[in-house]
Design a protein around this motif. Structure first.
Motif, PDB file in Angstrom:
ATOM      1  N   GLU A  74       0.118   2.565  -8.273  1.00 41.98           N
ATOM      2  CA  GLU A  74       0.610   2.573  -7.034  1.00 41.98           C
ATOM      3  C   GLU A  74       1.413   1.540  -6.728  1.00 41.98           C
ATOM      4  O   GLU A  74       2.271   1.536  -6.293  1.00 41.98           O
ATOM      5  CB  GLU A  74      -0.616   2.011  -6.070  1.00 41.98           C
ATOM      6  CG  GLU A  74      -2.165   2.861  -5.787  1.00 41.98           C
ATOM      7  CD  GLU A  74      -1.411   3.946  -5.087  1.00 41.98           C
ATOM      8  OE1 GLU A  74      -0.688   4.617  -4.573  1.00 41.98           O
ATOM      9  OE2 GLU A  74      -1.972   5.355  -4.836  1.00 41.98           O
ATOM     10  N   GLN A  75       1.502   0.972  -7.962  1.00 45.90           N
ATOM     11  CA  GLN A  75       2.697  -0.081  -8.351  1.00 45.90           C
ATOM     12  C   GLN A  75       4.218   1.021  -9.367  1.00 45.90           C
ATOM     13  O   GLN A  75       4.712   0.459  -8.369  1.00 45.90           O
ATOM     14  CB  GLN A  75       2.641  -0.752  -8.979  1.00 45.90           C
ATOM     15  CG  GLN A  75       0.913  -2.594  -8.441  1.00 45.90           C
ATOM     16  CD  GLN A  75       1.166  -3.554 -10.109  1.00 45.90           C
ATOM     17  OE1 GLN A  75       0.983  -2.857 -10.744  1.00 45.90           O
ATOM     18  NE2 GLN A  75       1.115  -4.706  -9.137  1.00 45.90           N
TER      19      GLN A  75
ATOM     20  N   GLN B 144      -2.288  -0.354  -1.627  1.00 45.95           N
ATOM     21  CA  GLN B 144      -2.514  -1.671  -3.060  1.00 45.95           C
ATOM     22  C   GLN B 144      -2.778  -2.505  -2.583  1.00 45.95           C
ATOM     23  O   GLN B 144      -4.144  -3.708  -3.172  1.00 45.95           O
ATOM     24  CB  GLN B 144      -1.134  -2.530  -3.089  1.00 45.95           C
ATOM     25  CG  GLN B 144      -0.148  -1.158  -3.517  1.00 45.95           C
ATOM     26  CD  GLN B 144       1.337  -2.067  -3.822  1.00 45.95           C
ATOM     27  OE1 GLN B 144       1.333  -3.075  -3.626  1.00 45.95           O
ATOM     28  NE2 GLN B 144       1.943  -1.285  -4.884  1.00 45.95           N
TER      29      GLN B 144
ATOM     30  N   SER C 224      -7.228 -10.307  -8.971  1.00 46.24           N
ATOM     31  CA  SER C 224      -5.347  -9.838  -9.193  1.00 46.24           C
ATOM     32  C   SER C 224      -4.896 -10.842 -10.357  1.00 46.24           C
ATOM     33  O   SER C 224      -3.584  -9.440 -11.007  1.00 46.24           O
ATOM     34  CB  SER C 224      -4.800  -9.747  -8.056  1.00 46.24           C
ATOM     35  OG  SER C 224      -4.387 -11.242  -7.457  1.00 46.24           O
TER      36      SER C 224
ATOM     37  N   GLU D 259       4.926   2.379  -5.628  1.00 43.25           N
ATOM     38  CA  GLU D 259       6.113   2.363  -4.806  1.00 43.25           C
ATOM     39  C   GLU D 259       7.356   2.186  -5.904  1.00 43.25           C
ATOM     40  O   GLU D 259       8.472   1.924  -4.826  1.00 43.25           O
ATOM     41  CB  GLU D 259       6.021   1.010  -5.095  1.00 43.25           C
ATOM     42  CG  GLU D 259       5.562  -0.102  -3.763  1.00 43.25           C
ATOM     43  CD  GLU D 259       6.000  -1.866  -3.572  1.00 43.25           C
ATOM     44  OE1 GLU D 259       4.816  -1.709  -3.752  1.00 43.25           O
ATOM     45  OE2 GLU D 259       6.275  -2.439  -2.604  1.00 43.25           O
TER      46      GLU D 259
ATOM     47  N   HIS E  19      -4.381   0.964  -9.393  1.00 42.22           N
ATOM     48  CA  HIS E  19      -3.514  -0.086  -8.786  1.00 42.22           C
ATOM     49  C   HIS E  19      -2.119  -0.415  -9.184  1.00 42.22           C
ATOM     50  O   HIS E  19      -1.237   0.243  -8.985  1.00 42.22           O
ATOM     51  CB  HIS E  19      -4.485  -1.577  -9.131  1.00 42.22           C
ATOM     52  CG  HIS E  19      -3.657  -2.939  -8.166  1.00 42.22           C
ATOM     53  ND1 HIS E  19      -2.737  -3.711  -8.601  1.00 42.22           N
ATOM     54  CD2 HIS E  19      -3.839  -3.356  -6.878  1.00 42.22           C
ATOM     55  CE1 HIS E  19      -2.459  -3.972  -7.634  1.00 42.22           C
ATOM     56  NE2 HIS E  19      -2.680  -4.334  -6.872  1.00 42.22           N
TER      57      HIS E  19
ATOM     58  N   ASP F 155      -7.060  -4.058  -3.761  1.00 41.17           N
ATOM     59  CA  ASP F 155      -6.999  -5.044  -4.725  1.00 41.17           C
ATOM     60  C   ASP F 155      -7.973  -5.944  -3.503  1.00 41.17           C
ATOM     61  O   ASP F 155      -9.067  -6.748  -4.252  1.00 41.17           O
ATOM     62  CB  ASP F 155      -5.406  -6.259  -3.022  1.00 41.17           C
ATOM     63  CG  ASP F 155      -4.409  -6.552  -4.264  1.00 41.17           C
ATOM     64  OD1 ASP F 155      -4.838  -6.396  -5.241  1.00 41.17           O
ATOM     65  OD2 ASP F 155      -3.380  -6.800  -3.827  1.00 41.17           O
TER      66      ASP F 155
ATOM     67  N   THR G   2       1.411   3.565   0.770  1.00 44.40           N
ATOM     68  CA  THR G   2       0.872   2.998  -1.031  1.00 44.40           C
ATOM     69  C   THR G   2       1.115   1.624  -0.770  1.00 44.40           C
ATOM     70  O   THR G   2       0.286   1.260  -1.341  1.00 44.40           O
ATOM     71  CB  THR G   2       1.903   3.230  -2.159  1.00 44.40           C
ATOM     72  OG1 THR G   2       2.905   4.289  -1.447  1.00 44.40           O
ATOM     73  CG2 THR G   2       2.296   3.268  -3.073  1.00 44.40           C
ATOM     74  N   ARG G   3       1.615   0.997  -0.114  1.00 42.19           N
ATOM     75  CA  ARG G   3       1.578  -0.749   0.201  1.00 42.19           C
ATOM     76  C   ARG G   3      -0.018  -0.917   0.895  1.00 42.19           C
ATOM     77  O   ARG G   3      -0.391  -2.124  -0.022  1.00 42.19           O
ATOM     78  CB  ARG G   3       2.819  -1.263   0.776  1.00 42.19           C
ATOM     79  CG  ARG G   3       4.018  -1.643  -0.113  1.00 42.19           C
ATOM     80  CD  ARG G   3       4.911  -2.503   0.566  1.00 42.19           C
ATOM     81  NE  ARG G   3       7.034  -2.180  -0.152  1.00 42.19           N
ATOM     82  CZ  ARG G   3       7.212  -1.726   0.250  1.00 42.19           C
ATOM     83  NH1 ARG G   3       7.557  -1.693   1.868  1.00 42.19           N
ATOM     84  NH2 ARG G   3       8.779  -1.970  -0.025  1.00 42.19           N
TER      85      ARG G   3
END
Ligand SMILES: [Fe+2]
Length: 169
Positions: free
Chosen positions: A19-20, A54, A68, A23, A16, A58, A50-51
Motif C-alpha cells: 500500500e505504501q 494503511q 510500525s 500510494e 503494508h 497499522d 489507500t491511506r
C-alpha cells in the motif's frame, strides 16, 4: 516450519509495503496527469482510500503486537514493480499507467484474498474484517480501470493523432 500466525504477520507487513508502494505510484500518476480528468479524479480518490487502508493495516499490526518500525524497512520490496510499470517517459504513458494500475489492483485483490483466508484460519476476526473492507475498495478500483480503459485509450489515440496536442499524460 512456520506458524500460521507468523505467516499472517509477514503477509500483513507485505500488504503494508504494497500500500505504501501503491500510494507512491498513484501520487506520481495523479501529479503528472493533465488531460484525463476522470482518470485523475478516480486516482485521487483511491489515494485517500489507500491511506485509509494503511491505517487499517497499522491497526492490525499493532493489535498483533508488531510495531510500525518493523514495517518501515520493507517499503522498497515492491519498488522493482513500480519502476517496471512506471513508464514515466513512455509516449503512451496514460494507457500504460492505466494498465499497470489494473495489474497492481489485482495484485492487491489476490493478496487480501490470501490474508482473509489466513486471518480466518488463525481466528483473527478483526484482521479478517479489515481485509474484507479493503478488498471491496480494491475490486472497485480494478473494475473502474478496466471499464474505463477503452475510453482512456480512445482519448489518447485521438490526442496522439492531433498535431500540437499532448497525448501522453
Ligand atoms: Fe488499491
Amino acid at each position: 516450519m512456520t506458524d500460521a500466525n507468523e505467516n499472517l504477520n509477514d503477509w500483513l507487513r507485505d500488504a503494508h509495503a504494497m500500500e505504501q508502494q501503491a500510494e507512491k505510484m498513484l501520487t506520481a500518476q495523479a501529479e503528472r496527469l493533465e488531460h484525463y480528468p476522470a482518470l485523475k479524479a478516480r486516482i485521487v480518490e483511491h489515494i485517500d482510500e489507500t491511506r485509509w487502508q494503511q491505517r487499517l493495516l497499522d491497526e492490525c499490526l499493532a493489535r498483533r503486537g508488531i510495531g510500525s518500525s518493523l514495517v518501515k524497512d520493507i517499503g522498497g520490496k515492491l519498488m522493482a514493480f513500480g519502476q517496471a510499470i512506471g513508464g514515466m517517459s513512455a509516449t503512451d504513458e496514460v494507457v500504460k499507467g492505466a494498465i499497470a494500475g489494473y495489474v497492481f489492483e489485482n495484485l492487491e485483490i489476490a493478496s487480501y484474498t490470501a490474508l482473509i483466508a489466513a486471518a480466518g484460519q488463525v481466528g483473527d476476526s478483526a484482521t479478517k474484517s479489515a481485509c474484507e473492507q479493503i478488498i471491496v475498495q480494491e475490486r472497485a478500483m480494478a473494475a473502474w480501470l478496466l471499464e474505463h480503459l477503452p475510453q482512456i485509450t480512445e482519448a489518447f489515440l485521438a490526442r496522439a493523432a492531433t498535431p500540437g496536442v499532448t497525448a501522453k499524460v
